[in-house]
Design an enzyme around this catalytic site. Structure first.
Site, mmCIF file in Angstrom:
data_model
loop_
_atom_site.group_PDB
_atom_site.id
_atom_site.type_symbol
_atom_site.label_atom_id
_atom_site.label_comp_id
_atom_site.label_asym_id
_atom_site.label_seq_id
_atom_site.Cartn_x
_atom_site.Cartn_y
_atom_site.Cartn_z
ATOM 1 N N LYS A 158 33.384 32.024 38.992
ATOM 2 C CA LYS A 158 34.465 32.364 38.067
ATOM 3 C C LYS A 158 34.683 31.107 37.224
ATOM 4 O O LYS A 158 35.549 30.273 37.525
ATOM 5 C CB LYS A 158 35.716 32.763 38.862
ATOM 6 C CG LYS A 158 36.755 33.497 38.036
ATOM 7 C CD LYS A 158 37.776 34.157 38.947
ATOM 8 C CE LYS A 158 38.941 34.704 38.158
ATOM 9 N NZ LYS A 158 38.611 35.743 37.195
HETATM 10 N N1 PPE Z 1 34.979 40.601 37.454
HETATM 11 C C1 PPE Z 1 35.443 39.708 36.559
HETATM 12 C C2 PPE Z 1 34.570 39.279 35.439
HETATM 13 C C3 PPE Z 1 36.741 39.209 36.717
HETATM 14 O O1 PPE Z 1 37.202 38.318 35.832
HETATM 15 C C4 PPE Z 1 37.552 39.651 37.790
HETATM 16 C C5 PPE Z 1 38.953 39.141 37.941
HETATM 17 C C6 PPE Z 1 37.005 40.584 38.701
HETATM 18 C C7 PPE Z 1 35.716 41.025 38.510
HETATM 19 C C8 PPE Z 1 37.769 41.056 39.912
HETATM 20 O O2 PPE Z 1 37.917 40.010 40.830
HETATM 21 P P1 PPE Z 1 39.164 39.944 41.842
HETATM 22 O O3 PPE Z 1 40.359 39.613 41.029
HETATM 23 O O4 PPE Z 1 38.800 38.877 42.812
HETATM 24 O O5 PPE Z 1 39.273 41.289 42.498
HETATM 25 N N2 PPE Z 1 39.601 38.862 36.727
HETATM 26 C C9 PPE Z 1 40.744 37.974 36.700
HETATM 27 C C10 PPE Z 1 41.008 37.453 35.297
HETATM 28 C C11 PPE Z 1 41.864 38.277 34.399
HETATM 29 C C12 PPE Z 1 42.230 37.518 33.151
HETATM 30 O O6 PPE Z 1 42.477 38.167 32.109
HETATM 31 O O7 PPE Z 1 42.287 36.284 33.153
HETATM 32 C C13 PPE Z 1 41.957 38.604 37.365
HETATM 33 O O8 PPE Z 1 42.014 39.798 37.539
HETATM 34 O O9 PPE Z 1 42.857 37.854 37.712
#
Ligand code: PPE
Length: 312
Positions: A158
């Site tokens: 991330k």
């Molecule tokens: N894929 C991506 C690309 C992603 O950024 C997230 C979270 C996920 C999957 C889901 O991951 P999880 O939150 O661990 O279930 N995206 C974060 C960023 C949002 C933002 O706008 O900044 C979030 O949901 O916090």
């Protein structure tokens, strides 16, 4: 969005919102050399509960490792700082954004001589894809942008710079009048949304793309997989063809910001009946209970904040 009274934790200290500044020559600003997390804390019957806090912190350190970035604090130090930050800001529920990035040091691409700065911010954040989207489902578009490939970047990290990929897809879908983009991976399989993982349901069976499909390994994805299996659903982590999105009975996305949001249309095809279906509803209800501390079974997914509020 925030009050001047809000505090941010920066490199070991609590500073006022307006004083949380970085130098314009910070390496991370120029080259995207940062890693971050998105975490939510909920107001639960046991107090403020941070959902899967240690799992998020572990992923932060994993992301940092993938970019050769030593974080100069232990996971436990960041965990304790977050507890104190929430308490000092007087929040009962919030979104939590820890970030570690290469700071002000020698310019040029070689980052290893730049310091690693760390900050944590907290704020109240409502439904990411809109209240109506969360209830009724969103309209999504398959993006013309492919999700970053493991040939050139690290989908499992991330990392800040990697989000230019999501930003392009988000702008494209927004300009076309959709609420979210669905990205395919470099071989054309379904990958994920710009900030969410994706699930499809057909004939009562659930599928979600595997770790090898260039996804970010979502914490909420893992939680929903467990919940769905505990509810007795068959769930496969497998490659998903684009056409399966159009022919699915149900589609939903998961993420910290989006929580569990149904998808009611993909590329102008209604998904199933065009409204959240029974599998989505049953998994979502169990998941919401877990997030909000109403579930005994998943009680240990919540890290309860126990720092006493400072005397006033
Ligand atoms: N894929 C991506 C690309 C992603 O950024 C997230 C979270 C996920 C999957 C889901 O991951 P999880 O939150 O661990 O279930 N995206 C974060 C960023 C949002 C933002 O706008 O900044 C979030 O949901 O916090």
């Amino acid at each position: 969005m925030q009050n001047a009274a809000d505090l941010i934790w920066m490199n070991g200290e609590f500073v006022a919102w307006g004083d949380a500044k970085v130098h314009v020559l910070s390496h991370g600003l120029h080259y995207g050399t940062g890693v971050f997390e998105g975490i939510r804390a909920y107001d639960t019957p046991r107090g403020t509960g941070i959902f899967r806090h240690t799992d998020h912190l572990r992923r932060l350190y994993d992301s940092a490792k993938l970019y050769y970035m030593p974080i100069p604090f232990s996971q436990e130090e960041l965990r304790a700082a977050t507890h104190e930050l929430i308490t000092r800001n007087g929040l009962r529920s919030c979104y939590i954004r820890p970030i570690a990035f290469r700071g002000n040091g020698p310019m040029g691409l070689f980052p290893l001589d730049c310091p690693v700065d760390v900050a944590i911010a907290v704020w109240e954040w409502g439904a990411y894809l809109g209240d109506e989207g969360k209830q009724r489902g969103i309209r999504a578009k398959v993006s013309s942008w492919r999700r970053i490939s493991p040939d050139s970047l690290q989908p499992a990290a991330k990392a800040t710079g990697q989000y230019l990929n999501s930003v392009l897809a988000k702008i494209e879908s927004h300009k076309a009048g959709y609420e979210e983009a669905i990205l395919l991976d470099d071989v054309g399989h379904v990958c994920e949304g710009t900030g969410e993982n994706i699930f499809v349901v057909k004939d009562g069976r659930i599928a979600t793309p595997p770790a090898t499909a260039s996804i970010l390994g979502g914490i909420n994805r893992a939680s929903v997989i467990q919940i769905a299996r505990d509810l007795g659903y068959e769930l496969a982590e497998r490659d998903i063809a684009r056409s399966e999105l159009y022919l699915a009975d149900e589609v939903f996305v998961t993420g910290t910001a989006a929580e569990l949001t149904p998808v009611r249309e993909v590329d102008d095809h209604p998904v199933g009946a065009g409204e959240p279906g029974p599998v989505t509803r049953s998994v979502a209800s169990e998941f919401e209970d877990a997030l909000h501390g109403r579930s005994e079974r998943y009680a240990d997914w919540l890290d309860i904040v126990h720092v006493a509020a400072p005397a006033t």
